[in-house]
Design a protein around this motif. Structure first.
Motif, short mmCIF file in Angstrom:
data_model
loop_
_atom_site.label_atom_id
_atom_site.label_comp_id
_atom_site.label_asym_id
_atom_site.label_seq_id
_atom_site.Cartn_x
_atom_site.Cartn_y
_atom_site.Cartn_z
N VAL A 135 38.84 92.78 43.80
CA VAL A 135 39.72 93.93 43.52
C VAL A 135 40.60 94.23 44.73
O VAL A 135 40.42 93.65 45.80
N LEU A 136 41.54 95.16 44.54
CA LEU A 136 42.26 95.73 45.67
C LEU A 136 41.57 97.04 46.04
O LEU A 136 41.14 97.78 45.16
N VAL A 137 41.49 97.31 47.34
CA VAL A 137 40.82 98.54 47.76
C VAL A 137 41.62 99.23 48.86
O VAL A 137 42.31 98.59 49.66
N LEU A 146 36.71 105.13 48.40
CA LEU A 146 37.29 103.80 48.26
C LEU A 146 37.91 103.76 46.88
O LEU A 146 37.22 103.95 45.88
N LYS A 147 39.20 103.54 46.83
CA LYS A 147 39.89 103.42 45.54
C LYS A 147 39.96 101.95 45.18
O LYS A 147 40.44 101.14 45.98
N LEU A 184 37.54 97.87 55.80
CA LEU A 184 37.89 99.10 55.07
C LEU A 184 38.76 100.05 55.88
O LEU A 184 39.09 101.13 55.43
N LEU A 185 39.11 99.66 57.10
CA LEU A 185 39.87 100.58 57.94
C LEU A 185 41.38 100.40 57.82
O LEU A 185 42.14 101.15 58.42
N SER A 186 41.79 99.42 57.06
CA SER A 186 43.22 99.21 56.86
C SER A 186 43.80 100.38 56.07
O SER A 186 43.14 100.94 55.20
N ASP A 187 45.04 100.77 56.39
CA ASP A 187 45.64 101.84 55.60
C ASP A 187 46.50 101.28 54.47
O ASP A 187 47.29 101.97 53.86
#
Ligand code: ZN
Length: 254
Positions: free
Chosen positions: A170-172, A186-187, A215-218
């Motif tokens: 998926v994209l998150v 987390l979307k 998970l830290l990427s904006d």
């Protein structure tokens, strides 16, 4: 209850395929499909039971095993799915979540469909390297399994309010909580960005223990994800899952 497989192993491609991927292939060309796929889909783990694609009445696709074919002795799909009512019960049975994490690792491998990468040792961001186990260990230690559901397939009625292992590509994107900015959401979105899939709520206490690197990427990033929990729908229709423990999420950059 019949076992519904979310992923099949395809021997002509030497890759794992989701029901939706096979469904798309099936619609493309009849002879191509029947030659390359029809008798070439197998139990993703032991590869001994042939699978066929099933379209149920509500539009969901899944795989079903051919009757009278036997799984290998230690195949996890030989075992019935267990349904655990609460996370407290699950935790009581297996305080370290070890069994759950082994199953999460196993299904995470199925999302890496590239035929060269799925054979490589998968490095999983949320686990220290020495905790990554071989297939053999996975087989040995699993003595039951939780229901599994690909999160990149449409959800059906029996996906709500039941503890399952959800997995897929998926994209998150990670956003701060509205009430407590130290909580995180987390979307999850489909790869083509057309569908919002769900929100995973991670409380501040749990977030603290998660290895956060991917998970830290904006920005939206493509990941292979596996998490364990219950999906619920808010009164406004938002699909969400509350992550109870940092061990119940595995994310690998895709
Ligand atoms: Zn099997």
């Amino acid at each position: 209850m019949e076992t519904k497989y979310q992923t099949a192993y395809c021997d002509t491609l030497d890759a794992f395929l989701s029901a939706i991927e096979v469904h798309v292939l099936e619609n493309k060309a009849d002879s191509f499909y029947s030659e390359r796929f029809a008798k070439h889909l197998w139990c993703p783990e032991c590869k001994k039971v042939m699978l066929s694609l099933v379209h149920s009445t509500n539009g969901m696709s899944y795989f079903r095993g051919y009757p009278k074919q036997e799984h290998e002795e230690n195949c996890p799909y030989k075992l019935p799915e267990i349904r655990v009512k609460t996370i407290a019960e699950l935790n009581q049975e297996d305080p370290s979540y070890e069994r759950t994490r082994l199953q999460m690792q196993r299904v995470l491998r199925y999302t890496v469909t590239n035929r060269t990468t799925h054979k490589k040792k998968v490095s999983i961001s949320t686990l220290p390297k020495e905790q990554i186990v071989s297939n053999k260990t996975i087989h040995k230690k699993i003595n039951a399994r939780l229901p599994e559901k690909r999160i990149d397939l449409p959800l059906s009625d029996n996906d709500w309010n039941v503890i399952k292992i959800f997995y897929g590509t998926v994209l998150v994107i990670t956003t701060p909580g509205k009430q407590n900015p130290n909580d995180r959401f987390l979307k999850l979105q489909s790869l083509d960005s057309k569908n919002h899939i769900c929100l995973i709520r991670v409380s501040e206490a749990v977030w603290h223990y998660i290895s956060k690197e991917p998970l830290l990427s904006d920005k939206w990033i493509k990941v292979h994800i596996s998490f364990c929990g219950k999906l619920k729908k808010s009164p406004t229709g938002t699909v969400f899952c509350t992550l109870q423990h940092s061990q119940l999420l595995m994310v690998q950059p895709a």
